[in-house]
Scaffold this active site. Sequence first.
Site, PDB file in Angstrom:
ATOM      1  N   LYS A   1       0.011   4.270  -0.145  1.00 18.44           N
ATOM      2  CA  LYS A   1      -0.653   5.430   0.478  1.00 18.44           C
ATOM      3  C   LYS A   1      -0.475   6.661  -0.424  1.00 18.44           C
ATOM      4  O   LYS A   1      -0.514   6.539  -1.641  1.00 18.44           O
ATOM      5  CB  LYS A   1      -0.120   5.678   1.884  1.00 18.44           C
ATOM      6  CG  LYS A   1      -0.089   4.412   2.729  1.00 18.44           C
ATOM      7  CD  LYS A   1       0.082   4.697   4.181  1.00 18.44           C
ATOM      8  CE  LYS A   1       0.357   3.404   4.917  1.00 18.44           C
ATOM      9  NZ  LYS A   1       0.049   3.471   6.322  1.00 18.44           N
TER      10      LYS A   1
ATOM     11  N   HIS B   1      -9.449   0.323   4.781  1.00 15.12           N
ATOM     12  CA  HIS B   1      -8.140   0.516   5.417  1.00 15.12           C
ATOM     13  C   HIS B   1      -8.324   1.389   6.657  1.00 15.12           C
ATOM     14  O   HIS B   1      -9.186   2.266   6.684  1.00 15.12           O
ATOM     15  CB  HIS B   1      -7.166   1.166   4.423  1.00 15.12           C
ATOM     16  CG  HIS B   1      -5.773   1.234   4.962  1.00 15.12           C
ATOM     17  ND1 HIS B   1      -5.345   2.253   5.777  1.00 15.12           N
ATOM     18  CD2 HIS B   1      -4.721   0.381   4.842  1.00 15.12           C
ATOM     19  CE1 HIS B   1      -4.083   2.035   6.120  1.00 15.12           C
ATOM     20  NE2 HIS B   1      -3.682   0.903   5.568  1.00 15.12           N
TER      21      HIS B   1
ATOM     22  N   GLU C   1      -5.100  -5.801  10.260  1.00 16.45           N
ATOM     23  CA  GLU C   1      -4.115  -4.756  10.529  1.00 16.45           C
ATOM     24  C   GLU C   1      -4.460  -4.064  11.847  1.00 16.45           C
ATOM     25  O   GLU C   1      -5.287  -3.136  11.866  1.00 16.45           O
ATOM     26  CB  GLU C   1      -4.137  -3.719   9.405  1.00 16.45           C
ATOM     27  CG  GLU C   1      -3.817  -4.282   8.044  1.00 16.45           C
ATOM     28  CD  GLU C   1      -3.328  -3.186   7.108  1.00 16.45           C
ATOM     29  OE1 GLU C   1      -2.155  -3.249   6.708  1.00 16.45           O
ATOM     30  OE2 GLU C   1      -4.082  -2.255   6.818  1.00 16.45           O
TER      31      GLU C   1
ATOM     32  N   GLY D   1       2.253   1.814  10.758  1.00 10.85           N
ATOM     33  CA  GLY D   1       3.102   3.003  10.663  1.00 10.85           C
ATOM     34  C   GLY D   1       3.771   3.385  11.977  1.00 10.85           C
ATOM     35  O   GLY D   1       4.300   4.475  12.114  1.00 10.85           O
TER      36      GLY D   1
ATOM     37  N   GLU E   1      -6.871   3.884   7.735  1.00 15.94           N
ATOM     38  CA  GLU E   1      -6.860   5.343   7.519  1.00 15.94           C
ATOM     39  C   GLU E   1      -8.172   5.812   6.914  1.00 15.94           C
ATOM     40  O   GLU E   1      -8.624   6.932   7.177  1.00 15.94           O
ATOM     41  CB  GLU E   1      -5.641   5.720   6.657  1.00 15.94           C
ATOM     42  CG  GLU E   1      -4.360   5.608   7.489  1.00 15.94           C
ATOM     43  CD  GLU E   1      -3.156   5.069   6.750  1.00 15.94           C
ATOM     44  OE1 GLU E   1      -3.084   5.196   5.509  1.00 15.94           O
ATOM     45  OE2 GLU E   1      -2.271   4.492   7.416  1.00 15.94           O
TER      46      GLU E   1
ATOM     47  N   SER F   1       3.523  -2.506  10.253  1.00 18.23           N
ATOM     48  CA  SER F   1       4.969  -2.441  10.470  1.00 18.23           C
ATOM     49  C   SER F   1       5.709  -3.711  10.047  1.00 18.23           C
ATOM     50  O   SER F   1       6.702  -4.093  10.679  1.00 18.23           O
ATOM     51  CB  SER F   1       5.278  -2.083  11.933  1.00 18.23           C
ATOM     52  OG  SER F   1       4.799  -0.781  12.220  1.00 18.23           O
TER      53      SER F   1
ATOM     54  N   ASN G   1       0.859  -1.191   0.000  1.00 16.84           N
ATOM     55  CA  ASN G   1       0.000   0.000   0.000  1.00 16.84           C
ATOM     56  C   ASN G   1       0.892   1.236   0.000  1.00 16.84           C
ATOM     57  O   ASN G   1       1.528   1.544   0.997  1.00 16.84           O
ATOM     58  CB  ASN G   1      -0.889  -0.039   1.261  1.00 16.84           C
ATOM     59  CG  ASN G   1      -1.683   1.240   1.442  1.00 16.84           C
ATOM     60  OD1 ASN G   1      -1.837   2.025   0.509  1.00 16.84           O
ATOM     61  ND2 ASN G   1      -2.206   1.434   2.657  1.00 16.84           N
TER      62      ASN G   1
HETATM   63  C1  PEP Z   1      -0.611  -0.200   5.814  1.00 17.84           C
HETATM   64  O1  PEP Z   1      -0.596   0.919   5.320  1.00 17.84           O
HETATM   65  O2  PEP Z   1      -1.548  -0.955   5.555  1.00 17.84           O
HETATM   66  C2  PEP Z   1       0.476  -0.606   6.702  1.00 17.84           C
HETATM   67  C3  PEP Z   1       0.428  -1.791   7.241  1.00 17.84           C
HETATM   68  O3  PEP Z   1       1.494   0.306   6.910  1.00 17.84           O
HETATM   69  P1  PEP Z   1       2.916  -0.004   7.651  1.00 17.84           P
HETATM   70  O4  PEP Z   1       3.466  -1.258   7.033  1.00 17.84           O
HETATM   71  O5  PEP Z   1       3.745   1.199   7.336  1.00 17.84           O
HETATM   72  O6  PEP Z   1       2.633  -0.163   9.094  1.00 17.84           O
END
Ligand code: PEP
Length: 251
Positions: free
Chosen positions: A12, A96, A168, A174, A98, A214, A10
């Site tokens: 973003k 997601h 997630e 993040g 966000e 992460s 992703n």
């Molecule tokens: C994501 O954006 O779905 C995500 C898991 O980000 P990160 O790997 O940076 O935590």
Amino acid sequence: MGRREIFAGNWKMFKTYREAEDLVKGILSGLGDIGSREVVIFPPAVYARDMAKLCMNTQVKVGIQNMYHEKEGAFTGELSPSMVRDCGCAYILIGHSERRHVFGEKDGDVNKKVKAALENGLSPVLCIGELLDDREKGRTREIVKKQLEGGLDRIAAGDLDKIIIAYEPVWAIGTGKVATPEIAEETHLFIREIIGTLYDGKVSQNMPILYGGSVKPDNISGLHVKENIDGALVGGACLKADSFLDIIHVK
Ligand code: PEP
């Protein structure tokens, strides 16, 4: 045959157009033989069509990070499911964290998008996960169950083979605080149980469940060996070809 193994990136709201091209070229040139592993990238929507062209006839598939459920209309700034498909994309990220926590999407919105994706031949990657406060209060299962029941409301069992779940935990996205493989595995198993209750054991056993939050080259192997973790949805570490490739190539 085992379950599908999927590594998704992703992007973003990152990358200029040139950087996006370079990233895709870097991924394609380092991909090599990945057997039956599947790779999906989610660039910013404005780049998706060109990235899909670069990836044509390769093992890298392209998706978009969000869409609206309506077919067309006065919805300024939104993308319809058929527009996603017309960009050469077969995948769509839905719900997601966000989208849920920055833009206020609710399970009802997520459900409409899942339905619209399926009606338009797109594969939804349905994202679910609890906030830190939920986990600290012991509410992880309750939240995950509610998001699954809401997101999959009135989705037919026959459509489940097109859906991918991404677990997630919001506190891991993040933040650099990856869930331990044990925590992730426990929740993935719970997700499988819920799907088994909503549908049946076969549907649940076949469902790919990705972990996100992460994921990095140095923590993917511990997650990857867990029986119910079928790949990863990667944010930060997918923005460099080398680190995304190291994740995809995990032993
Ligand atoms: C994501 O954006 O779905 C995500 C898991 O980000 P990160 O790997 O940076 O935590």
